[in-house]
Write a protein that holds these residues in place. Structure first.
Motif, PDB file in Angstrom:
ATOM      1  N   SER A  79       0.829  -1.207   0.000  1.00 34.47           N
ATOM      2  CA  SER A  79       0.000   0.000   0.000  1.00 34.47           C
ATOM      3  C   SER A  79       0.866   1.262   0.000  1.00 34.47           C
ATOM      4  CB  SER A  79      -0.913  -0.022   1.235  1.00 34.47           C
ATOM      5  OG  SER A  79      -1.573   1.192   1.357  1.00 34.47           O
ATOM      6  N   SER A  94       3.981   1.473  -0.951  1.00 29.76           N
ATOM      7  CA  SER A  94       4.685   1.510  -2.230  1.00 29.76           C
ATOM      8  C   SER A  94       3.787   2.055  -3.336  1.00 29.76           C
ATOM      9  CB  SER A  94       5.175   0.093  -2.564  1.00 29.76           C
ATOM     10  OG  SER A  94       5.843   0.088  -3.789  1.00 29.76           O
ATOM     11  N   THR A  95       2.525   1.626  -3.315  1.00 28.01           N
ATOM     12  CA  THR A  95       1.566   2.116  -4.322  1.00 28.01           C
ATOM     13  C   THR A  95       1.366   3.625  -4.168  1.00 28.01           C
ATOM     14  OG1 THR A  95       0.435  -0.004  -4.338  1.00 28.01           O
ATOM     15  CG2 THR A  95      -0.804   1.885  -5.171  1.00 28.01           C
ATOM     16  N   CYS A  96       1.276   4.075  -2.903  1.00 26.52           N
ATOM     17  CA  CYS A  96       1.099   5.510  -2.651  1.00 26.52           C
ATOM     18  C   CYS A  96       2.289   6.331  -3.134  1.00 26.52           C
ATOM     19  CB  CYS A  96       0.844   5.760  -1.168  1.00 26.52           C
ATOM     20  SG  CYS A  96      -0.758   5.174  -0.615  1.00 26.52           S
ATOM     21  N   LEU A  97       3.466   5.681  -3.174  1.00 28.96           N
ATOM     22  CA  LEU A  97       4.660   6.362  -3.691  1.00 28.96           C
ATOM     23  C   LEU A  97       4.608   6.503  -5.207  1.00 28.96           C
ATOM     24  CD1 LEU A  97       7.549   4.771  -1.618  1.00 28.96           C
ATOM     25  CD2 LEU A  97       7.086   7.217  -1.830  1.00 28.96           C
ATOM     26  N   GLY A  98       3.726   5.732  -5.816  1.00 29.80           N
ATOM     27  CA  GLY A  98       3.634   5.764  -7.270  1.00 29.80           C
ATOM     28  C   GLY A  98       4.560   4.776  -7.940  1.00 29.80           C
ATOM     29  N   ASN A  99       5.081   3.789  -7.146  1.00 30.51           N
ATOM     30  CA  ASN A  99       5.989   2.789  -7.733  1.00 30.51           C
ATOM     31  C   ASN A  99       5.188   1.671  -8.414  1.00 30.51           C
ATOM     32  OD1 ASN A  99       8.197   4.138  -6.799  1.00 30.51           O
ATOM     33  ND2 ASN A  99       8.221   3.060  -4.862  1.00 30.51           N
TER      34      ASN A  99
END
Ligand code: AMP
Length: 137
Positions: free
Chosen positions: A130, A132-137
């Motif tokens: 989650s 990591s997804t928020c980082l845009g990766n």
């Protein structure tokens, strides 16, 4: 909104014990040190919390912070120190202008006290995904 006390220092409206300044960063002694050499490092950019700070100011602080730590250690004779960076009133932020505390740990024990209550990591994989997804990766 009214200027913070650190903005007033940056504006030259109130004094400080300056230890370092460059185009993006100012460092000065904390007015109520928890140990001798307690130093504050602030960006000149008026961001309230670290998550709001630009990459440029963040990089400028990152570039100089270890050097400032070395100087504080050398000047005080301390061998150990903490970096403290509070964001938000519930997280003990009192001045709403980003700042890093450099807090030497004295042999007497003076310095930062930490109330650390570890818990178990549950759903670590989901949480890591989650973030990591928020980082845009
Ligand atoms: P924080 O709780 O992380 O927001 O810490 C704010 C810090 O700013 C405290 O350690 C204060 O002692 C320090 N402080 C407040 N006013 C001044 C000032 N005029 N000069 C230097 N340090 C200050």
């Amino acid at each position: 909104m009214a200027d913070t006390i650190f903005q007033k220092i940056l504006n030259g409206e109130i004094p400080c014990h300056k230890v370092y300044e460059d185009d993006h960063v100012l460092a000065f002694l904390d007015i109520n040190p928890v140990s001798q050499g307690h130093t504050l490092v602030i960006p000149k950019e008026p961001a309230e919390t670290l998550d709001q700070l630009s990459d440029e100011s963040s990089a400028a602080i990152g570039r100089v912070l270890p050097r400032l730590c070395r100087a504080v250690l050398k000047a005080t004779g301390a061998q150990h120190f903490n970096i403290l960076q509070n964001n938000g009133a519930p997280a003990h932020q009192a001045v709403f202008h980003v700042h890093f505390h450099i807090i030497p740990k004295e042999e007497s024990g003076a310095g930062l006290g930490i109330g650390w209550k570890p818990s178990d990591l549950s759903s670590g994989a989901d949480l890591a995904r989650s973030i990591s997804t928020c980082l845009g990766n």
